[in-house]
Design an enzyme around this catalytic site. Structure first.
Site: not given
Length: 355
Positions: A123, A127, A190, A192-193, A224, A253
């Protein structure tokens, strides 16, 4: 019934998955399933009576009593809209989010991809959420319900916020969510940011965690972390978290690694960037858990997440020192009775929290 990578369970849900969901866009399938989950409390507790964890599985952690050591990781209920229904399905805790100070749409679609042979998921959601303020009344309503799960709130940095301004962004969310959440989780991991994982560097992480801890007040606070760090980096974060008085670490994560996959490499390349979760992450997530537990104090809460599918997986994490265990990706492959199956497996094995 447990599944193994590359095989579908011969169960009603396994047949349904292969016939319907396997060919459906994963994000669309998620929204359809989520609508059903939100409706479950309207059945008057019927599902809860079927799925509720046995009282013997309760866990004392973070100064709270969790109905079961097994809970749902952040990423499934991004907007805190389905907490009661998820509790009905047997999850001992539900970690909502990741939520950010500013509402945001996330990355362009498509942004979620199944790796069915691997029982994995890639994915790059980014967010996508309606913002921290929107989550507040939903959490407040969920807290008023009887037999609710423990509610954690996972907070992250807004995409529009520059990395150098991240502390204020996190603090804004913490000030609103800490008073009405059972625990707070700081997501700095994450992939993805843009720039987010850089916040795991100790010189940036220390002022961030110190400020959020101050904003969280008496609410338990965890951080996390990613699975892709070197062991020495993990040791440094554990030492920092203990020194700052955090209550625990959530490990881990998603990973940016694509090693050892059964899914054809060309297909994986077509899916593009993003975090990989599910069964392929299991080995590394277990290794990170053991690394943390080797240096963290006994009372320090460690929540293990990554590649958990069966009750045996949960038992392995608990035996390796996890205080609690979370799952997410296997929910897609195992279906709505997944938490029930794990809780029944734990009870059958005779598991109880050590005195």
């Amino acid at each position: 019934m447990a599944t193994t990578p590359g095989r579908s369970a011969v169960t009603p849900y396994g047949i349904l998955f292969n016939a319907v969901f396997k060919g459906m866009d994963p994000e669309r399938a998620h929204h359809l399933a989520f609508g059903v989950i939100r409706a479950l409390p309207a059945l008057g507790g019927l599902v809860r009576r079927f799925c509720a964890p046995h009282p013997s599985l309760s866990v004392n952690a973070l100064g709270l009593e969790f109905p079961s050591p097994f809970g749902l990781a952040a990423g499934f209920d991004k907007n805190a809209a389905g907490i009661p229904g998820l509790g009905e399905l047997g999850f001992g805790h539900v970690e909502v989010g990741t939520v950010t100070m500013h509402a945001q749409d996330g990355n362009p679609k498509p942004r979620m991809f199944r790796l069915v042979p691997d029982r994995g998921l890639i994915n790059r959601m980014g967010f996508n959420n309606e913002g921290s303020a929107a989550a507040v009344p939903r959490i407040e309503r969920a807290r008023m319900r009887r037999n609710r799960p423990i509610i954690g709130a996972n907070i992250g940095k807004s995409r529009v916020t520059e990395v150098e301004d991240a502390v204020a962004d996190y603090v804004w969310s913490a000030q609103r969510l800490a008073p009405i959440s059972d625990y707070l989780a700081v997501n700095v991991s994450s992939p993805n940011t843009p720039g987010l994982r850089g916040l795991q560097e100790l010189e940036m992480l220390e002022p961030l965690l110190a400020a959020v801890k101050d904003a969280a007040g008496e609410t338990p606070l965890l951080v996390k972390i990613a699975p892709d760090m070197e062991d020495e980096q993990i040791d440094g974060i554990v030492s920092l978290a203990v020194r700052l008085g955090l209550d625990g670490i959530i490990a881990t994560n998603t990973t940016i690694s694509r090693a050892g996959l059964e899914t054809p490499s060309a297909d994986v390349e077509d899916m593009g960037a993003g975090g990989l979760s599910g069964a392929p992450l299991a080995e590394r997530a277990l290794a990170v858990l053991r690394r943390i537990r080797a240096t963290a104090p006994a009372e320090f809460c460690v929540i293990s997440v990554g590649g958990v599918t069966t009750a045996a997986d949960v038992l392995e994490r608990l035996a390796a020192g996890a205080t609690l265990v979370q799952g997410f990706t296997a929910f897609i492959y195992e279906g709505p009775l997944w938490a029930r199956a794990i809780n029944r497996g734990l009870r059958k094995a005779g598991w109880r929290q050590a005195a």
